[in-house]
Design a protein around this motif. Structure first.
Motif, PDB file in Angstrom:
ATOM      1  N   LEU A 147       0.857  -1.180   0.000  1.00  0.00           N
ATOM      2  CA  LEU A 147       0.000   0.000   0.000  1.00  0.00           C
ATOM      3  C   LEU A 147       0.893   1.229   0.000  1.00  0.00           C
ATOM      4  O   LEU A 147       1.756   1.370   0.877  1.00  0.00           O
ATOM      5  CB  LEU A 147      -0.902   0.014   1.238  1.00  0.00           C
ATOM      6  CG  LEU A 147      -1.642   1.330   1.529  1.00  0.00           C
ATOM      7  CD1 LEU A 147      -2.617   1.683   0.404  1.00  0.00           C
ATOM      8  CD2 LEU A 147      -2.367   1.260   2.875  1.00  0.00           C
TER       9      LEU A 147
ATOM     10  N   VAL B 284       3.535  -1.171   3.879  1.00  0.00           N
ATOM     11  CA  VAL B 284       2.906   0.131   3.693  1.00  0.00           C
ATOM     12  C   VAL B 284       4.015   1.171   3.574  1.00  0.00           C
ATOM     13  O   VAL B 284       4.927   1.207   4.406  1.00  0.00           O
ATOM     14  CB  VAL B 284       1.971   0.494   4.865  1.00  0.00           C
ATOM     15  CG1 VAL B 284       1.348   1.875   4.622  1.00  0.00           C
ATOM     16  CG2 VAL B 284       0.880  -0.558   5.049  1.00  0.00           C
TER      17      VAL B 284
ATOM     18  N   ALA C   9      -1.830   3.467   9.048  1.00  0.00           N
ATOM     19  CA  ALA C   9      -0.959   2.412   8.520  1.00  0.00           C
ATOM     20  C   ALA C   9      -0.813   1.273   9.523  1.00  0.00           C
ATOM     21  O   ALA C   9      -0.820   0.089   9.151  1.00  0.00           O
ATOM     22  CB  ALA C   9       0.410   2.984   8.168  1.00  0.00           C
TER      23      ALA C   9
ATOM     24  N   VAL D  58      -1.946  -2.493   8.304  1.00  0.00           N
ATOM     25  CA  VAL D  58      -0.852  -3.376   7.921  1.00  0.00           C
ATOM     26  C   VAL D  58      -1.056  -4.762   8.532  1.00  0.00           C
ATOM     27  O   VAL D  58      -1.639  -4.913   9.611  1.00  0.00           O
ATOM     28  CB  VAL D  58       0.510  -2.778   8.344  1.00  0.00           C
ATOM     29  CG1 VAL D  58       0.710  -2.843   9.856  1.00  0.00           C
ATOM     30  CG2 VAL D  58       1.664  -3.442   7.605  1.00  0.00           C
TER      31      VAL D  58
ATOM     32  N   ILE E 127       6.413  -1.124   7.686  1.00  0.00           N
ATOM     33  CA  ILE E 127       6.013   0.222   7.283  1.00  0.00           C
ATOM     34  C   ILE E 127       7.270   1.014   6.952  1.00  0.00           C
ATOM     35  O   ILE E 127       8.217   1.044   7.741  1.00  0.00           O
ATOM     36  CB  ILE E 127       5.218   0.928   8.399  1.00  0.00           C
ATOM     37  CG1 ILE E 127       3.906   0.189   8.675  1.00  0.00           C
ATOM     38  CG2 ILE E 127       4.932   2.385   8.014  1.00  0.00           C
ATOM     39  CD1 ILE E 127       3.122   0.749   9.849  1.00  0.00           C
TER      40      ILE E 127
END
Length: 337
Positions: free
Chosen positions: A165, A232, A245, A249, A255
């Motif tokens: 993402l 992410v 996030a 996630v 991340i």
């Protein structure tokens, strides 16, 4: 000398006629094309917390070697080069670990040192990466932004097994998208700008999401068998995105933070611990420019459509105005010298 004054303060200076002879271990580069980054806009406006003034900005450059300094034996006048703006000391702990992009004595061209929005400038030889003269200069000038994407996806360990993402469909978000697709990952891109989301679709996004309240959570809920995206990347830098996030996630997810803000961020520690989420800051590029150059030369990346406009260097003021006034329809604006 060509100068742009903003609010009566001279903060962008394009010295078109000044040649600085290279010292030992340096090369002098004649700039051909330079991209304008969002950070250049922030420095021009005085809102970049890292910049030191007065400053000649510019860090996305391609040019031709005009002269080589003493001791440079592996590069010749006339070679086409792209520039790595990360100038590191080579001896601090970070450099010894191979993390030169977070050198304790880091200086970035166009931020801490004068950059490349001028016809001639000198750089250490190690910061000049040779590129095929057959590669269009506009495409070559995109190498540095793509090295930023390569760095964050390396930090997060992105592979073909991941669902990624990406928050933000601006220039950096679009480079992250393209490198993630090159690695074989599935990619979802979220943004508040519908026009920029269409750019993301054109560059291979598997799904685009208008980032209004609740939309992103709903759109990614089914990823990885209902666990959420495994990676992410925040390429937008809005403080509230980190909290979302962490919610979306997957367990054991990663991340990557590219965008940043100086405003405080509230997060729920439970989300980090319960899912054992790894959060990776990513700054600049850790020597990924040669890899990106190879991708561009081999045609594995074909980002020419990212170039929205090219202005003569003398028209830099109009180029910056284009970015400020029409963000939806511009991706990358470049200056031609």
């Amino acid at each position: 000398m060509i100068a742009i004054a903003v609010d009566e303060q001279l903060i962008l200076d394009i010295r078109a006629d000044r040649q600085i002879a290279p010292g030992p271990g340096e090369v002098m580069v004649r700039v051909k094309r330079a991209g304008i980054c969002g950070s250049d806009v922030h420095i021009l406006e005085g809102s970049n917390p890292f910049a030191r003034y007065p400053r000649i900005i510019g860090h996305e450059m391609v040019g031709e070697v005009a002269a080589v300094g003493a001791g440079v034996v592996d590069m010749d006048e006339g070679d086409t080069v792209v520039i790595d703006p990360v100038v590191s000391c080579g001896y601090c702990r970070s450099c010894r670990m191979g993390r030169s992009n977070v050198c304790a004595n880091l200086e970035v061209l166009g931020v801490h040192r004068d950059g490349g929005f001028r016809t001639f400038f000198t750089v250490p030889r190690r910061n000049a990466v040779r590129v095929s003269p057959d590669l269009p200069v506009g495409v070559a000038a995109l190498a540095e932004p793509f090295s930023i994407a390569a760095n964050v996806l390396s930090r997060t360990g992105c592979t073909e097994a991941d669902a990624v993402l990406v928050y933000g469909a601006g220039p950096i978000g679009l480079t992250v998208l393209q490198v993630a697709k090159l690695k074989g990952a599935r990619c979802i891109v979220a943004d508040l700008d519908e026009a920029r989301l269409e750019f993301a679709r054109g560059f291979g996004a598997d799904e685009i999401v208008l980032a209004e309240p609740g939309n992103v959570r709903a759109a990614v809920a089914g990823e990885t068998s209902g666990l959420g995206p495994t990676v992410v990347v925040d390429a937008a830098g809005e403080p509230g995105l980190l909290s979302e996030a962490l919610e979306v996630v997957s367990p054991a997810g990663r991340i990557g933070l590219l965008g940043f803000s100086i405003r405080p961020v509230e997060v729920v520690q439970k989300e980090i611990v319960s899912k054992e989420v790894a959060i990776h800051g990513s700054r600049l590029s850790r020597n990924f420019l040669p890899q990106v150059v190879a991708w561009l030369e081999n045609g594995e990346l074909q980002p020419k459509a990212m170039i929205s406009d090219t202005f003569a260097a003398e028209d830099a003021k109009a180029a910056f105005a284009r970015i400020r006034n029409d963000r939806s329809s511009t991706i990358k604006v470049q200056l031609e010298f």
